[in-house]
Design a protein around this motif. Structure first.
Motif, PDB file in Angstrom:
ATOM      1  N   VAL A   1     -26.429   0.783  -8.127  1.00 32.84           N
ATOM      2  CA  VAL A   1     -25.787   2.099  -8.165  1.00 32.84           C
ATOM      3  C   VAL A   1     -25.391   2.528  -6.752  1.00 32.84           C
ATOM      4  N   LEU A   2     -26.327   2.382  -5.811  1.00 31.68           N
ATOM      5  CA  LEU A   2     -26.100   2.894  -4.454  1.00 31.68           C
ATOM      6  C   LEU A   2     -25.012   2.128  -3.712  1.00 31.68           C
ATOM      7  N   GLY A   3     -25.033   0.799  -3.828  1.00 33.15           N
ATOM      8  CA  GLY A   3     -24.076  -0.030  -3.082  1.00 33.15           C
ATOM      9  C   GLY A   3     -22.632   0.392  -3.341  1.00 33.15           C
ATOM     10  N   PRO A   4     -22.198   0.373  -4.605  1.00 36.28           N
ATOM     11  CA  PRO A   4     -20.813   0.766  -4.884  1.00 36.28           C
ATOM     12  C   PRO A   4     -20.522   2.210  -4.486  1.00 36.28           C
ATOM     13  N   LEU A   5     -21.509   3.101  -4.642  1.00 34.36           N
ATOM     14  CA  LEU A   5     -21.273   4.509  -4.294  1.00 34.36           C
ATOM     15  C   LEU A   5     -20.981   4.655  -2.807  1.00 34.36           C
ATOM     16  N   VAL A   6     -21.839   4.066  -1.982  1.00 37.33           N
ATOM     17  CA  VAL A   6     -21.651   4.192  -0.534  1.00 37.33           C
ATOM     18  C   VAL A   6     -20.348   3.526  -0.100  1.00 37.33           C
ATOM     19  N   ALA A   7     -20.115   2.295  -0.583  1.00 42.67           N
ATOM     20  CA  ALA A   7     -18.902   1.577  -0.195  1.00 42.67           C
ATOM     21  C   ALA A   7     -17.662   2.329  -0.674  1.00 42.67           C
ATOM     22  N   GLY A   8     -17.728   2.841  -1.899  1.00 40.11           N
ATOM     23  CA  GLY A   8     -16.598   3.598  -2.425  1.00 40.11           C
ATOM     24  C   GLY A   8     -16.338   4.842  -1.591  1.00 40.11           C
ATOM     25  N   GLY A   9     -17.413   5.505  -1.155  1.00 38.65           N
ATOM     26  CA  GLY A   9     -17.268   6.686  -0.313  1.00 38.65           C
ATOM     27  C   GLY A   9     -16.586   6.342   0.995  1.00 38.65           C
ATOM     28  N   ILE A  10     -17.009   5.234   1.608  1.00 41.63           N
ATOM     29  CA  ILE A  10     -16.384   4.817   2.865  1.00 41.63           C
ATOM     30  C   ILE A  10     -14.914   4.512   2.645  1.00 41.63           C
ATOM     31  N   GLY A  11     -14.626   3.823   1.534  1.00 44.74           N
ATOM     32  CA  GLY A  11     -13.236   3.493   1.222  1.00 44.74           C
ATOM     33  C   GLY A  11     -12.393   4.741   1.059  1.00 44.74           C
ATOM     34  N   ALA A  12     -12.901   5.702   0.297  1.00 45.47           N
ATOM     35  CA  ALA A  12     -12.143   6.935   0.057  1.00 45.47           C
ATOM     36  C   ALA A  12     -11.932   7.688   1.365  1.00 45.47           C
ATOM     37  N   ALA A  13     -12.960   7.717   2.215  1.00 41.27           N
ATOM     38  CA  ALA A  13     -12.832   8.406   3.501  1.00 41.27           C
ATOM     39  C   ALA A  13     -11.777   7.730   4.367  1.00 41.27           C
ATOM     40  N   PHE A  14     -11.748   6.404   4.337  1.00 37.96           N
ATOM     41  CA  PHE A  14     -10.759   5.652   5.117  1.00 37.96           C
ATOM     42  C   PHE A  14      -9.348   5.984   4.637  1.00 37.96           C
ATOM     43  N   GLU A  15      -9.197   6.085   3.317  1.00 37.70           N
ATOM     44  CA  GLU A  15      -7.877   6.421   2.773  1.00 37.70           C
ATOM     45  C   GLU A  15      -7.450   7.795   3.249  1.00 37.70           C
ATOM     46  N   MET A  16      -8.399   8.760   3.178  1.00 37.93           N
ATOM     47  CA  MET A  16      -8.064  10.129   3.574  1.00 37.93           C
ATOM     48  C   MET A  16      -7.753  10.222   5.054  1.00 37.93           C
ATOM     49  N   GLY A  17      -8.526   9.490   5.869  1.00 34.95           N
ATOM     50  CA  GLY A  17      -8.379   9.622   7.315  1.00 34.95           C
ATOM     51  C   GLY A  17      -7.162   8.895   7.860  1.00 34.95           C
ATOM     52  N   LEU A  18      -6.927   7.662   7.389  1.00 33.73           N
ATOM     53  CA  LEU A  18      -5.901   6.843   8.027  1.00 33.73           C
ATOM     54  C   LEU A  18      -4.739   6.470   7.117  1.00 33.73           C
ATOM     55  N   LEU A  19      -5.053   5.859   5.984  1.00 34.70           N
ATOM     56  CA  LEU A  19      -3.971   5.317   5.148  1.00 34.70           C
ATOM     57  C   LEU A  19      -2.970   6.387   4.753  1.00 34.70           C
ATOM     58  N   ARG A  20      -3.497   7.596   4.497  1.00 35.33           N
ATOM     59  CA  ARG A  20      -2.646   8.676   4.020  1.00 35.33           C
ATOM     60  C   ARG A  20      -1.493   8.961   4.977  1.00 35.33           C
ATOM     61  N   ARG A  21      -1.736   8.730   6.257  1.00 37.22           N
ATOM     62  CA  ARG A  21      -0.684   9.009   7.234  1.00 37.22           C
ATOM     63  C   ARG A  21       0.401   7.946   7.257  1.00 37.22           C
ATOM     64  N   LEU A  22       0.185   6.858   6.521  1.00 41.74           N
ATOM     65  CA  LEU A  22       1.110   5.728   6.632  1.00 41.74           C
ATOM     66  C   LEU A  22       2.031   5.574   5.431  1.00 41.74           C
ATOM     67  N   TYR A  23       1.965   6.512   4.461  1.00 41.21           N
ATOM     68  CA  TYR A  23       2.728   6.293   3.232  1.00 41.21           C
ATOM     69  C   TYR A  23       4.223   6.230   3.466  1.00 41.21           C
ATOM     70  N   LYS A  24       4.689   6.817   4.569  1.00 44.69           N
ATOM     71  CA  LYS A  24       6.135   6.794   4.812  1.00 44.69           C
ATOM     72  C   LYS A  24       6.570   5.516   5.519  1.00 44.69           C
ATOM     73  N   ARG A  25       5.604   4.721   5.963  1.00 42.61           N
ATOM     74  CA  ARG A  25       5.955   3.489   6.671  1.00 42.61           C
ATOM     75  C   ARG A  25       6.059   2.329   5.691  1.00 42.61           C
ATOM     76  N   ASP A  26       6.481   1.143   6.190  1.00 46.98           N
ATOM     77  CA  ASP A  26       6.643   0.035   5.252  1.00 46.98           C
ATOM     78  C   ASP A  26       5.292  -0.631   4.958  1.00 46.98           C
ATOM     79  N   ASP A  27       5.326  -1.523   3.955  1.00 44.23           N
ATOM     80  CA  ASP A  27       4.090  -2.104   3.422  1.00 44.23           C
ATOM     81  C   ASP A  27       3.224  -2.777   4.470  1.00 44.23           C
ATOM     82  N   SER A  28       3.875  -3.376   5.483  1.00 43.68           N
ATOM     83  CA  SER A  28       3.100  -4.185   6.415  1.00 43.68           C
ATOM     84  C   SER A  28       2.123  -3.329   7.217  1.00 43.68           C
ATOM     85  N   ALA A  29       2.415  -2.037   7.367  1.00 44.47           N
ATOM     86  CA  ALA A  29       1.507  -1.175   8.121  1.00 44.47           C
ATOM     87  C   ALA A  29       0.124  -1.142   7.468  1.00 44.47           C
ATOM     88  N   PHE A  30       0.103  -1.096   6.126  1.00 44.38           N
ATOM     89  CA  PHE A  30      -1.186  -1.089   5.419  1.00 44.38           C
ATOM     90  C   PHE A  30      -1.958  -2.372   5.658  1.00 44.38           C
TER      91      PHE A  30
END
Lengths: 305, 289
Positions: free
Chosen positions: B68-97
């Motif tokens: 239970v804990l493993g996926p929760l923590v990893a998922g939280g980190i993933g979601a935080a990464f999306e909010m912090g960084l990936l979100r700023r790149l949606y206007k750029r091309d695929d290779s940026a991701f």
């Protein structure tokens, strides 16, 4: 052009002023620069994001290593043969990879590189499996030329290859061929409808890029004295892509700077911390987020402003 | 051992392997299908899951807590990464991701090394699953049967989630036309963060489940990311049933390949992938590329 001559002269005089360990670093940086520049033809000019450029490097490295170990071919010829081999293999690779576009293309190049990695790992009689090829000699050149056997002599060989490749690439991207490549980068459908067989152009640029990348690999194995599977590993492909992006894609010069920056940073960081990959990753993320035009882009923008 | 029991045991082996590969591939394909992001860090989240599972077992003494804990923590980190960084790149091309997530691979991999060290860490199979059953007189570990069941449960669960729930509906709608969904008053950014988190969490779940078989080590990420890419490409990028089909296909090629052609097992997977791509460039169940 004047700047080019100045830089070339500066690099040519480097052995006079730099200590031996710095020359070793510089030689390796130039080899990696050649590799990154060759990838730039695909990434920066044609928007073919290859995630398997280590394949070109590995092919060249293993081929020249094998030739030097098992035949009496003079070093420059062995290097050249390895480079040609990489270019020829690339035609087949590109033929398959260009069936796909965009991200699928990247993944296919990755698959090919990994296939090659698997081959290098298993084909013991030729590649030495996980041990790799060791003790690759720098044989005497043709007509009794022995200058390439010394460290500085080898540096000049690398420098000449890099400068030659740079001039070649620059005229290539400036030619009508290069214009078609940029057309593919900006809008492939449009270029196709203008009557250009874009797939043939893509195969051609992959072949040229692999031949130059193979040249870099072929220069590396006699320089380092070994070739191992790490040169074909996907992580290395990623690192080369980093060099291109951090340096500035689509500029030819940028990726060379990127490679030098990569080498220098790795060297400096690894002296202070074991976790250099951590800082490296952060710097890389920073470049992608805030400076997609890379080091060269930053420099030239500063110069223009 | 006769042929029938041999085949049964090998097929079950392959299916348990397929379950692990499915956990790895499905998250990647969900993220790609909905967000058009190639998550290079996916293998690293898988590895993170294995290490988190190890720590959870150490701290709580229960394998189930790790699950239970493993996926929760990893998922939280993933979601935080999306909010912090990936979100700023949606206007750029695929290779940026591709490149930002490659950077994350380096950073996260190094953090894992700093926290857990360089040694491979053994995770015990929980007592209730550590036994052996006899199938047609052949011994077979219970844990592998458990993996097959877990894979089936998660596959059905995701399928039902996507098809039957409101959130699943939103996710499918976002993948088809994000702007329209946004115009209808849905916080698309939240859906995206959620998807990225769920995808990373699924990879981590695979990591926790794989830990007792492989032990948690720093080499996991590299192998995992390649396997995950292969599955997603064979199945078709963004296709959920495709990832299931591809996981089973690849697992059978791996298990039987290792048995019959040990020297070519490593290459067989890539050859399969090339074959699929030449015949169907978009993958088995994907849209044409």
């Amino acid at each position: 052009m004047r700047i080019f001559v100045c830089v070339a002269l500066l690099l040519a005089m480097a052995p006079l002023g730099l200590p031996l360990f710095a020359m070793t670093l510089l030689t390796e940086a130039l080899i990696l620069g050649l590799l990154a520049m060759s990838l730039d033809l695909m990434v920066g000019y044609t928007r073919l994001i290859s995630f398997g450029h280590a394949a070109a490097y590995g092919l060249g490295a293993y081929a020249s290593g094998y030739l030097l170990l098992h035949t009496s071919l003079p070093l420059p010829f062995a290097v050249l043969a390895a480079s040609v081999l990489a270019g020829v293999v690339a035609i087949g690779v590109a033929w398959v990879c260009t069936l796909a576009k965009g991200v699928s293309f990247s993944m296919l190049t990755l698959a090919f590189a990994q296939l090659l990695y698997a081959v290098a790992f298993k084909w013991t009689s030729v590649t030495g499996a996980s041990d790799g090829l060791a003790g690759i000699p720098r044989t005497a050149g043709p007509f009794g030329v022995t200058v390439f056997q010394t460290k500085n002599g080898y540096y000049y060989l690398v420098l000449v290859c890099l400068l030659g490749a740079y001039l070649f690439c620059r005229s290539l991207v400036g030619s009508p061929f290069g214009a078609v490549l940029r057309g593919i980068r900006e809008n492939e459908a449009k270029t196709l409808s203008l009557g250009y067989n874009t797939r043939l152009y893509k195969i051609a640029v992959v072949a040229v890029s692999f031949a130059l990348g193979g040249l870099a690999g072929a220069l590396y194995s006699p320089f380092a004295g070994f070739a191992n599977t790490e040169l074909v590993f996907w992580l290395f492909s990623g690192q080369v892509l980093i060099m291109v992006i951090v340096g500035g894609q689509g500029t030819l010069i940028g990726p060379i700077l990127g490679a030098a920056f990569f080498m220098l940073l790795e060297h400096v960081l690894s002296q202070y911390t074991e976790s250099w990959a951590l800082f490296f990753g952060l710097i890389f993320i920073g470049f992608v987020m805030f400076a997609p035009q890379g080091i060269w882009g930053l420099l030239t923008r500063r110069a223009r402003a | 051992m006769d042929l029938l029991s041999f085949l049964l045991v090998q097929c079950l082996n392959a299916l348990s392997q397929a379950a692990l590969l499915f956990f790895l591939g499905v998250g990647l394909t969900l993220i790609f299908g909905i967000m058009r992001i190639v998550n290079f860090a996916h293998g690293t989240f898988y590895m993170l899951g294995a290490f988190l599972g190890y720590s959870a077992v150490r701290l709580t003494g229960s394998f189930w807590a790790g699950l239970v804990l493993g996926p929760l923590v990893a998922g939280g980190i993933g979601a935080a990464f999306e909010m912090g960084l990936l979100r700023r790149l949606y206007k750029r091309d695929d290779s940026a991701f591709l490149m930002v997530t490659f950077g994350l691979t380096l950073v996260l991999g190094e953090i894992i090394r700093l926290v857990w060290g360089v040694d491979a860490l053994q995770v015990q199979v929980p007592d209730s699953l550590s036994g052996i059953v006899f199938l047609l007189d052949e011994p077979f570990p219970v844990y592998r049967l458990f993996l097959v069941a877990a894979g089936a449960i998660v596959a059905v669960g995701i399928w039902q989630f996507l098809e039957r729930t409101r959130l699943g509906l939103l996710i499918r709608a976002t993948s088809q036309n994000a702007e329209m969904v946004h115009a209808l008053g849905v916080d698309v950014n939240l859906v995206r963060s959620g998807i990225f988190g769920i995808g990373c969490g699924l990879a981590a779940l695979g990591g926790v489940l794989a830990a007792p078989l492989l032990s948690a080590s720093l080499g996991m990420a590299g192998n995992a990311i390649i396997d995950a890419f292969v599955i997603v490409i064979i199945g078709g990028m963004g296709s959920f049933p495709g990832s299931l089909l591809a996981a089973i296909l690849v697992a059978f090629v791996q298990v039987f390949g290792t048995y019959y052609f040990p020297d070519f097992a490593m290459a067989a997977m890539y050859l399969l992938m090339l074959l699929v791509l030449v015949v169907r460039p978009g993958g088995l169940l994907g849209k044409e590329a």
